[in-house]
Design a protein around this motif. Structure first.
Motif, PDB file in Angstrom:
ATOM      1  N   GLY A 128      33.101  23.645  42.243  1.00  0.00           N
ATOM      2  CA  GLY A 128      33.299  23.966  43.647  1.00  0.00           C
ATOM      3  C   GLY A 128      34.342  25.029  43.918  1.00  0.00           C
ATOM      4  O   GLY A 128      34.522  25.448  45.058  1.00  0.00           O
ATOM      5  N   LYS A 129      35.081  25.442  42.896  1.00  0.00           N
ATOM      6  CA  LYS A 129      36.119  26.482  43.082  1.00  0.00           C
ATOM      7  C   LYS A 129      35.636  27.795  42.480  1.00  0.00           C
ATOM      8  O   LYS A 129      34.854  27.798  41.526  1.00  0.00           O
ATOM      9  CB  LYS A 129      37.412  26.058  42.396  1.00  0.00           C
ATOM     10  N   ALA A 130      36.148  28.895  43.036  1.00  0.00           N
ATOM     11  CA  ALA A 130      35.740  30.205  42.515  1.00  0.00           C
ATOM     12  C   ALA A 130      36.940  31.127  42.396  1.00  0.00           C
ATOM     13  O   ALA A 130      37.808  31.145  43.279  1.00  0.00           O
ATOM     14  CB  ALA A 130      34.705  30.824  43.455  1.00  0.00           C
ATOM     15  N   GLU A 131      37.007  31.851  41.304  1.00  0.00           N
ATOM     16  CA  GLU A 131      38.085  32.834  41.096  1.00  0.00           C
ATOM     17  C   GLU A 131      37.472  34.136  40.609  1.00  0.00           C
ATOM     18  O   GLU A 131      36.541  34.115  39.797  1.00  0.00           O
ATOM     19  CB  GLU A 131      39.039  32.384  39.981  1.00  0.00           C
ATOM     20  N   ILE A 132      38.015  35.249  41.104  1.00  0.00           N
ATOM     21  CA  ILE A 132      37.617  36.557  40.570  1.00  0.00           C
ATOM     22  C   ILE A 132      38.692  36.953  39.563  1.00  0.00           C
ATOM     23  O   ILE A 132      39.872  37.033  39.906  1.00  0.00           O
ATOM     24  CB  ILE A 132      37.516  37.603  41.702  1.00  0.00           C
ATOM     25  N   ARG A 133      38.265  37.163  38.324  1.00  0.00           N
ATOM     26  CA  ARG A 133      39.238  37.443  37.254  1.00  0.00           C
ATOM     27  C   ARG A 133      38.968  38.818  36.636  1.00  0.00           C
ATOM     28  O   ARG A 133      37.833  39.288  36.634  1.00  0.00           O
ATOM     29  CB  ARG A 133      39.111  36.401  36.149  1.00  0.00           C
ATOM     30  N   SER A 134      39.988  39.394  36.072  1.00  0.00           N
ATOM     31  CA  SER A 134      39.829  40.690  35.399  1.00  0.00           C
ATOM     32  C   SER A 134      38.916  40.550  34.181  1.00  0.00           C
ATOM     33  O   SER A 134      39.003  39.560  33.437  1.00  0.00           O
ATOM     34  CB  SER A 134      41.185  41.226  34.947  1.00  0.00           C
ATOM     35  N   ALA A 155      31.936  46.077  45.611  1.00  0.00           N
ATOM     36  CA  ALA A 155      32.105  46.504  44.226  1.00  0.00           C
ATOM     37  C   ALA A 155      33.578  46.467  43.885  1.00  0.00           C
ATOM     38  O   ALA A 155      34.423  46.820  44.722  1.00  0.00           O
ATOM     39  CB  ALA A 155      31.552  47.915  44.027  1.00  0.00           C
ATOM     40  N   ALA A 156      33.863  46.015  42.685  1.00  0.00           N
ATOM     41  CA  ALA A 156      35.266  45.964  42.248  1.00  0.00           C
ATOM     42  C   ALA A 156      35.683  47.342  41.744  1.00  0.00           C
ATOM     43  O   ALA A 156      34.850  48.150  41.341  1.00  0.00           O
ATOM     44  CB  ALA A 156      35.419  44.927  41.140  1.00  0.00           C
ATOM     45  N   LYS A 157      36.977  47.589  41.789  1.00  0.00           N
ATOM     46  CA  LYS A 157      37.480  48.881  41.279  1.00  0.00           C
ATOM     47  C   LYS A 157      37.530  48.876  39.758  1.00  0.00           C
ATOM     48  O   LYS A 157      37.316  49.889  39.112  1.00  0.00           O
ATOM     49  CB  LYS A 157      38.873  49.159  41.852  1.00  0.00           C
ATOM     50  N   ASN A 216      37.909  41.274  47.347  1.00  0.00           N
ATOM     51  CA  ASN A 216      38.357  40.135  46.528  1.00  0.00           C
ATOM     52  C   ASN A 216      38.269  38.788  47.255  1.00  0.00           C
ATOM     53  O   ASN A 216      39.110  37.920  47.054  1.00  0.00           O
ATOM     54  CB  ASN A 216      39.817  40.364  46.102  1.00  0.00           C
ATOM     55  N   SER A 217      37.258  38.613  48.102  1.00  0.00           N
ATOM     56  CA  SER A 217      37.194  37.375  48.882  1.00  0.00           C
ATOM     57  C   SER A 217      36.021  36.494  48.459  1.00  0.00           C
ATOM     58  O   SER A 217      35.006  37.001  47.962  1.00  0.00           O
ATOM     59  CB  SER A 217      37.073  37.700  50.372  1.00  0.00           C
TER      60      SER A 217
END
Lengths: 88, 617
Positions: free
Chosen positions: B128-134, B116-118, B17-18
């Motif tokens: 310029g910003k990044a988020e990992i979302r469901s 790989a995500a679970k 998650n980075s």
């Protein structure tokens, strides 16, 4: 002699007609026809270049004939533009 | 002076998650430009050889062209790069639309995703910003519904590169979709996203991408506008798109017919060629045109089918490759069936070339009794059976019955079923596209030995030869230099983000002029050759590092006229593919046995020190 010339899509759009009856001297070949067409459609440069460069195919019935073939009186010739989606 | 690139890439690891922003030196852009050039350089460094393409160690990159996002004309393109699950080697796939420019404006020259995500996720990048979302609630949505849902929860003007259900189910023919119907289609990149449980990369950016010499860029734009006004062919393509030549291609020997065994005028006929031609269809179905970002040509179109059997309402005009794959190749003269297959592929996220070609393989197997009706979900898969073609496309999309096997593509389906190998038209497992080397012999070399085999959009002699008379183009002597020149030029155009249709306007050195105006570099003809060769070598050595040699790349005999066709415009033609390959290898400096570039040529290209070490110790 008289021949019927059909322009296959999209050449018909470029020359502005689907079909022409054309009178040529006896013994004329496909190349003579292309020179005639280049003159007739000389205002459209890409069409003119296509005819003069021989970038077409001649179809008679289900047979492709050479651009150098002698043409026959009363024949019907379909002209296809040679090209593709990527290289028109 | 900096221009064209923003100097940063985003590296994401879904396993932990980075996200990390990395800065790249200008030298990287000078040497590899952007797009798949930059992608190949980065993946060669970041990825180990021998990894599972559908495992967490594969890295997938989304990389706009160098000029993308700058407003330069014809540059709305981005490329998806990864290791291909189809070929087991290098993969890049190219798409237009609006995703590429948006990613640049969001602050990145590329996004590279490893791990790989679970559970399903999407990546949301904004200024310029990044988020990992469901993405659990989005899993299963098609490309249209997915786009709407993603825009609703991010930004109404966001752009996405996403997978549909085909990618989620790891179809080897799964594409990465953007703008609902644009596809980075080939090589199974959609399956790589699916294997990472990555539904989408969503971007929104409002920054300006710098341009070194805006006035020079405007000058090129003005010259292009003038050329557009005088170009009859540009008008034709604006009106009818890539389908303008569907008709003549079906008869001329350009489009393969009946799984590459037929003859257009005999098997498909003038009526068939007319039935699928863009100019025949447009008056009835075309509603409005659409184009990619910064495109003056605008060659796409929305169609409306008012009371169709399969589609009722809006859909997209099929591109040439799609019309050929689901039309001429299958002897299908029903245009609305082609629209339906195109629509299914777009919604589920499938590559239309590989899907059509896989159906062609199944059809030939059925006609020859290799596959039975019972094995084919009860479908009577005779040549030209439009109903069966649409049903089988649905089955592949939904992976139902035989569709689950065919979703792996024709080569893997033949392996799994243990039959039908003699009907395959593939190189290294990937299906060939819709331009026949028997008419344009240079495609034989490109299909066989581009690092992404089986692609019509890679450079080489093929395209030019379409317009050349016989028999000159069939002489296999002395082809190497021009083949290399055209290939390296294409590497630069693609990596710069230029659409290949920019060449229609006949403007000399367009890529070079745009690169100079946007970046401020001195970028001359020799730079095009050297940079293009460097990019080509970078993609090629990725495959060598996987252990491939030229012997692994075999062109199907049928595609080169072995045996030759007995009728039609290419009757009697056999291509000397071996000689074409030898000519090309000689001029690019690759060994014909091992595929290895010579040490001298790598040293001459520069910026390949790690490659030289890997190959020569």
């Amino acid at each position: 002699m008289k021949i019927q010339v059909k322009f296959f899509v999209p050449l018909n759009i470029q020359v502005g007609t689907n079909q022409l009856e054309i009178e040529l001297p006896d013994g004329a070949t496909g190349r003579d026809l292309l020179r005639y067409l280049a003159d007739r459609f000389s205002e459209n440069q890409s069409v003119r270049r296509r005819f003069l460069g021989g970038r077409v195919l001649f179809l008679v019935g289900k047979e492709f004939i050479s651009l150098d073939s002698p043409l026959q009186d009363q024949m019907t010739l379909v002209i296809l533009p040679q090209g593709s989606c990527c290289h028109p | 002076m900096k221009g064209g690139y923003v100097g940063k890439i985003l590296v994401v690891d879904l396993s932990n998650n980075s996200t990390e922003v990395q800065e790249l030196p200008e030298e990287m852009y000078r040497n590899f430009l952007g797009g798949y050039g930059l992608g190949a350089r980065i993946l060669y460094s970041m990825m180990k050889p021998g990894i599972d393409p559908l495992g967490p160690d594969n890295i997938i990159g989304f990389v706009p062209g160098l000029l993308t996002g700058t407003g330069a004309p014809f540059t709305g393109r981005y490329m998806v790069v990864c290791k291909s699950p189809v070929t087991g080697g290098w993969n890049d796939a190219n798409s237009g639309g609006f995703f590429g420019p948006e990613l640049k404006k969001a602050g990145f020259d590329g996004v590279f995703i490893k791990g790989a995500a679970k559970e399903p996720v999407y990546l949301w990048i904004h200024d310029g910003k990044a988020e990992i979302r469901s993405a659990k609630h989005l899993w299963g949505l098609d490309s249209e519904a997915g786009r709407e849902a993603l825009r609703k929860e991010t930004d109404p003007e966001a752009q996405e590169a996403m997978i549909g259900p085909a990618g989620e189910a790891l179809s080897y023919m799964a594409a990465v979709m953007n703008d609902k119907h644009r596809a980075a289609g080939r090589g199974g990149a959609g399956a790589v996203m699916g294997s990472k449980k990555l539904k989408a990369v969503v971007v929104r950016g409002t920054d300006e991408v710098p341009v070194a010499y805006p006035e020079r860029l405007k000058e090129v734009q003005r010259a292009l506008s003038a050329a557009m006004k005088n170009s009859d062919l540009a008008k034709l393509f604006h009106e009818h798109g890539t389908g303008a030549f569907n008709g003549p291609s079906a008869l001329s020997g350009d489009t393969p017919v009946k799984n590459w065994a037929g003859v257009g005028i005999i098997d498909f006929g003038e009526d068939g060629a007319n039935a699928i031609a863009g100019p025949t269809l447009d008056p009835k179905y075309k509603v409005k045109p659409y184009g990619c970002a910064n495109c003056p040509l605008v060659c796409g179109a929305h169609y409306e089918v008012k009371d169709g059997k399969w589609i009722k309402g809006m859909t997209e005009r099929p591109e040439y490759e799609t019309a050929a794959s689901f039309g001429t190749l299958l002897l299908n003269k029903d245009a609305e069936a082609i629209f339906a297959c195109n629509d299914i592929c777009n919604r589920y996220g499938l590559d239309t070339i590989s899907t059509g070609m896989t159906i062609a393989w199944a059809m030939e197997c059925y006609e020859k009794g290799i596959l039975t009706k019972e094995e084919l979900n009860g479908l009577d898969l005779k040549w030209g059976n439009a109903e069966a073609i649409v049903e089988l496309t649905k089955a592949i999309a939904e992976q139902k019955g035989i569709g689950k096997v065919l979703a792996k593509g024709s080569a893997k389906a033949a392996d799994e079923l243990g039959k039908g190998h003699e009907c395959l038209i593939t190189v290294k497992g990937i299906e060939l596209p819709m331009h026949d080397p028997r008419l344009s012999p240079g495609y034989a070399r490109t299909y066989q030995f581009d690092p992404t085999p089986g692609r019509h959009v890679k450079g080489g002699l093929g395209g030019m030869q379409l317009l050349m008379p016989s028999p000159a183009k069939y002489i296999p002597e002395g082809t190497g230099f021009l083949d290399v020149l055209l290939t390296t030029g294409s590497e630069v155009e693609s990596s710069a983000g230029l659409c290949m249709f920019s060449g229609f306007l006949g403007m000399q050195n367009l890529a070079q002029r745009l690169i100079e105006a946007v970046t401020g570099w001195n970028f001359k003809g020799q730079d095009v050759l050297r940079t293009g060769a460097r990019i080509l070598n970078m993609r090629h050595v990725f495959n060598l590092r996987e252990g491939f040699t030229p012997k692994d790349f075999v062109i199907p005999p049928r595609a080169i006229g072995v045996p030759p066709l007995q009728a039609g415009p290419t009757a009697g033609i056999t291509i000397n593919a071996q000689r074409l390959a030898e000519n090309f290898f000689h001029f690019i400096g690759w060994d014909m046995e091992t595929g290895k570039p010579s040490k001298y040529s790598l040293e001459h290209l520069g910026s390949m020190d790690d490659v030289i070490k890997d190959l020569y110790g």
